[in-house]
Design a protein around this motif. Sequence first.
Motif, PDB file in Angstrom:
ATOM      1  N   ALA A  16       0.823  -1.214   0.000  1.00 36.15           N
ATOM      2  CA  ALA A  16       0.000   0.000   0.000  1.00 36.15           C
ATOM      3  C   ALA A  16       0.859   1.267   0.000  1.00 36.15           C
ATOM      4  CB  ALA A  16      -0.935  -0.006   1.203  1.00 36.15           C
ATOM      5  N   VAL A  17       1.952   1.265   0.751  1.00 31.59           N
ATOM      6  CA  VAL A  17       2.825   2.447   0.797  1.00 31.59           C
ATOM      7  C   VAL A  17       3.454   2.678  -0.571  1.00 31.59           C
ATOM      8  CG1 VAL A  17       4.903   3.442   1.831  1.00 31.59           C
ATOM      9  CG2 VAL A  17       3.267   2.213   3.266  1.00 31.59           C
ATOM     10  N   GLY A  18       3.973   1.629  -1.169  1.00 32.96           N
ATOM     11  CA  GLY A  18       4.585   1.748  -2.493  1.00 32.96           C
ATOM     12  C   GLY A  18       3.592   2.234  -3.537  1.00 32.96           C
ATOM     13  N   GLU A  19       2.389   1.695  -3.508  1.00 36.17           N
ATOM     14  CA  GLU A  19       1.364   2.113  -4.476  1.00 36.17           C
ATOM     15  C   GLU A  19       0.949   3.563  -4.261  1.00 36.17           C
ATOM     16  OE1 GLU A  19       0.065   0.681  -7.293  1.00 36.17           O
ATOM     17  OE2 GLU A  19       1.720  -0.723  -6.960  1.00 36.17           O
ATOM     18  N   SER A  20       0.884   3.998  -3.014  1.00 36.68           N
ATOM     19  CA  SER A  20       0.535   5.384  -2.717  1.00 36.68           C
ATOM     20  C   SER A  20       1.601   6.345  -3.245  1.00 36.68           C
ATOM     21  CB  SER A  20       0.356   5.567  -1.209  1.00 36.68           C
ATOM     22  OG  SER A  20       0.106   6.909  -0.898  1.00 36.68           O
ATOM     23  N   VAL A  21       2.859   5.999  -3.044  1.00 38.04           N
ATOM     24  CA  VAL A  21       3.954   6.834  -3.550  1.00 38.04           C
ATOM     25  C   VAL A  21       3.925   6.854  -5.078  1.00 38.04           C
ATOM     26  CG1 VAL A  21       6.464   7.062  -3.711  1.00 38.04           C
ATOM     27  CG2 VAL A  21       5.395   6.521  -1.512  1.00 38.04           C
ATOM     28  N   LYS A  22       3.701   5.698  -5.689  1.00 36.27           N
ATOM     29  CA  LYS A  22       3.627   5.626  -7.155  1.00 36.27           C
ATOM     30  C   LYS A  22       2.510   6.526  -7.680  1.00 36.27           C
ATOM     31  CE  LYS A  22       2.834   2.421 -10.956  1.00 36.27           C
ATOM     32  NZ  LYS A  22       2.517   1.039 -11.314  1.00 36.27           N
ATOM     33  N   LYS A  23       1.351   6.484  -7.031  1.00 37.01           N
ATOM     34  CA  LYS A  23       0.230   7.326  -7.443  1.00 37.01           C
ATOM     35  C   LYS A  23       0.605   8.801  -7.333  1.00 37.01           C
ATOM     36  CE  LYS A  23      -4.658   8.337  -6.574  1.00 37.01           C
ATOM     37  NZ  LYS A  23      -4.486   9.721  -6.909  1.00 37.01           N
ATOM     38  N   GLY A  24       1.281   9.181  -6.265  1.00 36.73           N
ATOM     39  CA  GLY A  24       1.723  10.560  -6.101  1.00 36.73           C
ATOM     40  C   GLY A  24       2.681  10.997  -7.187  1.00 36.73           C
ATOM     41  N   ILE A  25       3.578  10.104  -7.584  1.00 36.42           N
ATOM     42  CA  ILE A  25       4.522  10.408  -8.662  1.00 36.42           C
ATOM     43  C   ILE A  25       3.769  10.619  -9.969  1.00 36.42           C
ATOM     44  CG2 ILE A  25       6.386   9.436 -10.070  1.00 36.42           C
ATOM     45  CD1 ILE A  25       7.369   8.041  -7.452  1.00 36.42           C
ATOM     46  N   ILE A  26       2.823   9.742 -10.252  1.00 39.49           N
ATOM     47  CA  ILE A  26       2.026   9.863 -11.482  1.00 39.49           C
ATOM     48  C   ILE A  26       1.195  11.143 -11.449  1.00 39.49           C
ATOM     49  CG2 ILE A  26       0.115   8.831 -12.778  1.00 39.49           C
ATOM     50  CD1 ILE A  26       1.354   6.069 -11.983  1.00 39.49           C
ATOM     51  N   ASP A  27       0.637  11.481 -10.277  1.00 45.06           N
ATOM     52  CA  ASP A  27      -0.144  12.715 -10.133  1.00 45.06           C
ATOM     53  C   ASP A  27       0.700  13.957 -10.412  1.00 45.06           C
ATOM     54  OD1 ASP A  27      -2.392  11.252  -9.518  1.00 45.06           O
ATOM     55  OD2 ASP A  27      -2.321  11.658  -7.345  1.00 45.06           O
ATOM     56  N   LEU A  28       1.999  13.861 -10.212  1.00 51.29           N
ATOM     57  CA  LEU A  28       2.902  14.971 -10.529  1.00 51.29           C
ATOM     58  C   LEU A  28       3.178  15.066 -12.029  1.00 51.29           C
ATOM     59  CD1 LEU A  28       5.536  14.654  -7.659  1.00 51.29           C
ATOM     60  CD2 LEU A  28       3.840  16.470  -7.954  1.00 51.29           C
ATOM     61  N   GLY A  29       2.657  14.099 -12.793  1.00 48.50           N
ATOM     62  CA  GLY A  29       2.859  14.103 -14.241  1.00 48.50           C
ATOM     63  C   GLY A  29       4.094  13.344 -14.688  1.00 48.50           C
ATOM     64  N   LEU A  30       4.694  12.600 -13.788  1.00 55.22           N
ATOM     65  CA  LEU A  30       5.879  11.818 -14.118  1.00 55.22           C
ATOM     66  C   LEU A  30       5.444  10.385 -14.403  1.00 55.22           C
ATOM     67  CD1 LEU A  30       8.155  13.201 -11.282  1.00 55.22           C
ATOM     68  CD2 LEU A  30       8.100  13.938 -13.667  1.00 55.22           C
ATOM     69  N   ASN A  31       5.403  10.032 -15.660  1.00 56.98           N
ATOM     70  CA  ASN A  31       4.922   8.708 -16.058  1.00 56.98           C
ATOM     71  C   ASN A  31       6.048   7.729 -16.343  1.00 56.98           C
ATOM     72  OD1 ASN A  31       2.147   9.440 -15.918  1.00 56.98           O
ATOM     73  ND2 ASN A  31       2.426  10.571 -17.824  1.00 56.98           N
ATOM     74  N   CYS A  32       7.248   8.046 -15.903  1.00 52.78           N
ATOM     75  CA  CYS A  32       8.410   7.205 -16.191  1.00 52.78           C
ATOM     76  C   CYS A  32       8.630   6.120 -15.143  1.00 52.78           C
ATOM     77  CB  CYS A  32       9.660   8.070 -16.317  1.00 52.78           C
ATOM     78  SG  CYS A  32       9.972   9.064 -14.846  1.00 52.78           S
ATOM     79  N   VAL A  33       7.844   6.106 -14.083  1.00 48.82           N
ATOM     80  CA  VAL A  33       8.029   5.134 -13.010  1.00 48.82           C
ATOM     81  C   VAL A  33       7.126   3.934 -13.249  1.00 48.82           C
ATOM     82  CG1 VAL A  33       7.769   4.740 -10.537  1.00 48.82           C
ATOM     83  CG2 VAL A  33       8.688   6.906 -11.356  1.00 48.82           C
ATOM     84  N   GLU A  34       7.728   2.755 -13.299  1.00 52.18           N
ATOM     85  CA  GLU A  34       6.967   1.522 -13.531  1.00 52.18           C
ATOM     86  C   GLU A  34       6.431   0.923 -12.239  1.00 52.18           C
ATOM     87  OE1 GLU A  34       9.322  -1.268 -15.737  1.00 52.18           O
ATOM     88  OE2 GLU A  34       9.948   0.262 -17.173  1.00 52.18           O
ATOM     89  N   ASP A  35       7.235   0.969 -11.182  1.00 47.40           N
ATOM     90  CA  ASP A  35       6.847   0.308  -9.946  1.00 47.40           C
ATOM     91  C   ASP A  35       7.537   0.996  -8.776  1.00 47.40           C
ATOM     92  OD1 ASP A  35       5.572  -1.560  -8.348  1.00 47.40           O
ATOM     93  OD2 ASP A  35       7.067  -3.117  -8.639  1.00 47.40           O
ATOM     94  N   VAL A  36       6.897   0.985  -7.613  1.00 46.45           N
ATOM     95  CA  VAL A  36       7.491   1.513  -6.389  1.00 46.45           C
ATOM     96  C   VAL A  36       7.276   0.470  -5.301  1.00 46.45           C
ATOM     97  CG1 VAL A  36       7.415   3.319  -4.640  1.00 46.45           C
ATOM     98  CG2 VAL A  36       7.046   3.910  -7.045  1.00 46.45           C
ATOM     99  N   ARG A  37       8.340   0.144  -4.600  1.00 48.12           N
ATOM    100  CA  ARG A  37       8.277  -0.808  -3.487  1.00 48.12           C
ATOM    101  C   ARG A  37       8.791  -0.115  -2.244  1.00 48.12           C
ATOM    102  NH1 ARG A  37       7.564  -6.269  -5.334  1.00 48.12           N
ATOM    103  NH2 ARG A  37       6.644  -5.939  -7.385  1.00 48.12           N
ATOM    104  N   SER A  38       8.128  -0.350  -1.134  1.00 45.92           N
ATOM    105  CA  SER A  38       8.584   0.261   0.120  1.00 45.92           C
ATOM    106  C   SER A  38       9.306  -0.778   0.969  1.00 45.92           C
ATOM    107  CB  SER A  38       7.410   0.853   0.892  1.00 45.92           C
ATOM    108  OG  SER A  38       6.535  -0.159   1.322  1.00 45.92           O
ATOM    109  N   VAL A  39      10.321  -0.309   1.668  1.00 44.72           N
ATOM    110  CA  VAL A  39      11.091  -1.129   2.600  1.00 44.72           C
ATOM    111  C   VAL A  39      11.289  -0.291   3.852  1.00 44.72           C
ATOM    112  CG1 VAL A  39      13.314  -2.252   3.038  1.00 44.72           C
ATOM    113  CG2 VAL A  39      12.322  -2.337   0.757  1.00 44.72           C
TER     114      VAL A  39
END
Length: 113
Positions: A16-39
Amino acid sequence: MLLRVEVKDKDGIFDAVGESVKKGIIDLGLNCVEDVRSVQIYNLVGSPSQKDLSRICTELLIDRISQEFCVVSNNRRGFFEDAKATIVEVACNPGVMDPVQDSALKAIKDLGI
């Protein structure tokens, strides 16, 4: 001695954390990120035995059903260090209260370690 413990969701568990960060990145208009994983990273200062370190990790730091951990050392790399990925580490600012640290220290002491 400084020990770095990494905790992540097991494969197949929704991050959930990784997906939330990914959504935030996409909302900024940056579509270059394929996946985000949290550790989650825990830096432990001390020299616990392997048995005590295992207890700290399995009894306090992870949910054994959905998470796994690794201890990063000279002969063991972190979960994503070998991946073709950009790693971003976020930490508390010095002097900022860290309730996770306080809770972890109390719980480790409660274990008798």
